[in-house]
Design an enzyme around this catalytic site. Structure first.
Site, PDB file in Angstrom:
ATOM      1  N   LYS A  82       0.838  -1.203   0.000  1.00 36.26           N
ATOM      2  CA  LYS A  82       0.000   0.000   0.000  1.00 36.26           C
ATOM      3  C   LYS A  82       0.870   1.249   0.000  1.00 36.26           C
ATOM      4  CE  LYS A  82      -3.746   2.253   2.629  1.00 36.26           C
ATOM      5  NZ  LYS A  82      -4.675   2.129   3.772  1.00 36.26           N
ATOM      6  N   SER A 157      -9.688   2.263   3.284  1.00 35.05           N
ATOM      7  CA  SER A 157      -8.831   2.976   2.347  1.00 35.05           C
ATOM      8  C   SER A 157      -7.901   2.073   1.544  1.00 35.05           C
ATOM      9  CB  SER A 157      -7.977   3.994   3.123  1.00 35.05           C
ATOM     10  OG  SER A 157      -7.105   3.331   4.039  1.00 35.05           O
ATOM     11  N   SER A 181      -9.962  -0.028   7.458  1.00 33.26           N
ATOM     12  CA  SER A 181      -9.404   0.074   6.108  1.00 33.26           C
ATOM     13  C   SER A 181      -8.748  -1.188   5.571  1.00 33.26           C
ATOM     14  CB  SER A 181      -8.392   1.223   6.040  1.00 33.26           C
ATOM     15  OG  SER A 181      -9.052   2.465   6.132  1.00 33.26           O
TER      16      SER A 181
END
Length: 483
Positions: A82, A157, A181
């Site tokens: 990420k 997210s 997330s």
């Protein structure tokens, strides 16, 4: 091995195939890059790739295999990171314009541990800007689509991390979870996602959103792979002051222990009005399967649950206001070239660099911390956080794990909630309490709706109770495969 077979490839299968000489780490990396090039233009899970670093690591693994050496646990496994985590020499934008062009000179501890365990790091994954969002529509570089339904969000997210695993663009990925997330995207995309106990996995090298809430965790295709990732990632890190001294568990060794006699709590507050009936039915099936496996099912109460969302959005935004003050155009990233004074540069840089959701949260947090409002908002929220934590501690005196929904609905359509921040925030209704309490939790696939949208079930474990949580997850997964 075909490009299509990459979609279901697991960590064990990668390591076994390389050790047996049926393929090479180099060939697997190339196949994943080909798959990304062919399919990710539509899904948009990757922001950048790190081909040179990945191929150098793959060649090292192939040399080890040719010499007949014992391969490390993630040997040759293609993994995505990420973009909220730094990776030496690769862009680290946190999906924000304000960090455009920033290339950090060091690796996050979690990234370093993956590579040391043999992982081949493919590149950086799209996410909501500074991890602020529940749909991955807040990225400055464009939204991510759900591979299971291209008109739907992948969750946020860590939407890019979940989508990459679901689409077969990586065997596993790293994400971060501040209020849901990891768990929400895992549920929306039909993969496994783990939120470790706060302090279990180092946060060193994580671009901070809310420091008392942010955590790093894995996305995988099955529970065993999640346990493997946890064994590599977990443990004390001297570079992270919040990293725990608590010894990491032997998650793989304990994974197949019988669950008979384990007490499973069902928090009544998570099954009220607003829960999609198909999600409710899927979780009731999970509870029936656990009961059949010998677990004791027990109703419990977490009475302060209704205060979790407002409490989270006071604390998280207050910490964001503080953390994001460092992005000012002085040291790295974007700088407005036309500013005529220092204060003008701060204002113009931040106005151009931050997206609307990030600005909204900075404003909310600054207000909550301001003179005259601190006691009414931030201090009060911290007091309620203590009550929420005590709810979980009391429940874990009676049960070993808790079972609940991850989200109130399946994946919603792209653009459906972007104009209503409150509706978007309420997507976190079942996930933020665990974040505030610091306990571990995870999402495991448990079926799909009539429209073929994935459904995830959430498992809450006590502090540093990952081993028991993963045992229950393995039982749920096995029951799904046999039904």
């Amino acid at each position: 091995m075909t490009a299509e077979s990459l979609k279901d490839l697991t960590i064990d299968e990668v390591r076994g195939a390389i050790a047996a000489g049926r393929t090479t780490a180099t060939a697997l990396a190339e196949m994943h890059y080909e798959r990304i090039a062919a399919g990710d233009k539509e899904i948009h899970s990757y922001l950048s790739v790190s081909r040179e670093r990945a191929m150098t690591q793959a060649e090292k693994i192939d040399a080890m295999a040719q010499r007949g050496e014992l391969l490390p646990p993630l040997a040759g496994v293609p993994i995505g990171i990420k973009d909220a985590l730094v990776m030496r020499g690769a862009p680290a934008t946190a999906s924000s314009l304000i960090l455009k062009g920033y290339r950090p000179p060091y690796d996050a501890t979690a990234v370093e541990r993956l590579e040391r365990a043999g992982a081949v790091l493919l590149g950086k994954l799209n996410c909501d800007e500074f991890a602020m969002g529940s749909s991955n529509e807040n990225s400055a570089y464009g939204p991510v689509k759900n591979p299971r339904a291209l008109d739907r969000v992948p969750g946020g997210s860590s939407g890019g991390s979940a989508a990459a695993v679901a689409a077969g663009f990586a065997v596993a990925t790293l994400g971060t979870d501040t209020g849901g997330s990891i768990r929400q995207p895992a549920a929306f995309c039909g993969v496994v996602g783990v939120l470790p106990t706060y302090g279990r996995i180092s946060r060193y090298g994580l671009i901070a959103f809310a420091s008392s809430l942010d955590r790093v965790g894995p996305f995988t295709k099955n529970v065993k792979d999640a346990a493997t990732m946890m064994e590599v990632l977990a443990g004390r890190d001297a570079l992270d002051a919040t990293s725990s001294e608590e010894p990491a568990g032997r998650y793989l060794e304990e994974l197949d222990r019988p669950v008979e006699g384990l007490r499973v709590g069902v928090p009544q507050e998570y099954f009220g009005e607003g829960l999609d009936p198909e999600i409710r039915a899927a979780i009731e099936k999970v509870l029936a399967d656990l009961k059949a496996a010998g677990c004791l099912i027990k109703p419990v109460s977490l009475p302060h649950t209704r205060y979790a969302v407002p409490t989270y959005y006071v604390i998280a935004t207050a910490e964001a206001s503080s953390n994001l003050s460092r992005f000012d155009g002085v040291r790295f990233g974007l700088r407005d070239a036309e500013a005529k004074s220092l204060s003008d540069m701060y204002r113009k840089t931040r106005d151009a660099g931050f997206g609307s959701e990030v600005k909204r949260r900075i404003l909310l947090g600054t207000y909550a911390l301001s003179a005259g409002y601190y006691d009414a908002y931030y201090k009060k929220a911290q007091q309620v956080r203590t009550l929420l934590t005590r709810d979980f501690l009391a429940a874990f005196e009676e049960v070993d794990v808790l079972i609940a929904p991850v989200t109130p609905t399946p994946a919603f359509k792209l653009g459906e909630k972007t104009d209503d921040p409150v509706k978007m925030y309420l997507e976190d209704i079942y996930s933020v309490a665990a974040s505030l309490a610091g306990i571990c939790a995870m999402s495991v696939p448990c079926g799909q709706t009539r429209d073929s949208l994935p459904v995830g079930v959430q498992i809450f474990g006590r502090h540093f109770g990952e081993a028991t949580m993963l045992q229950i997850a393995q039982t749920i997964e096995s029951a799904q495969q046999s039904s």
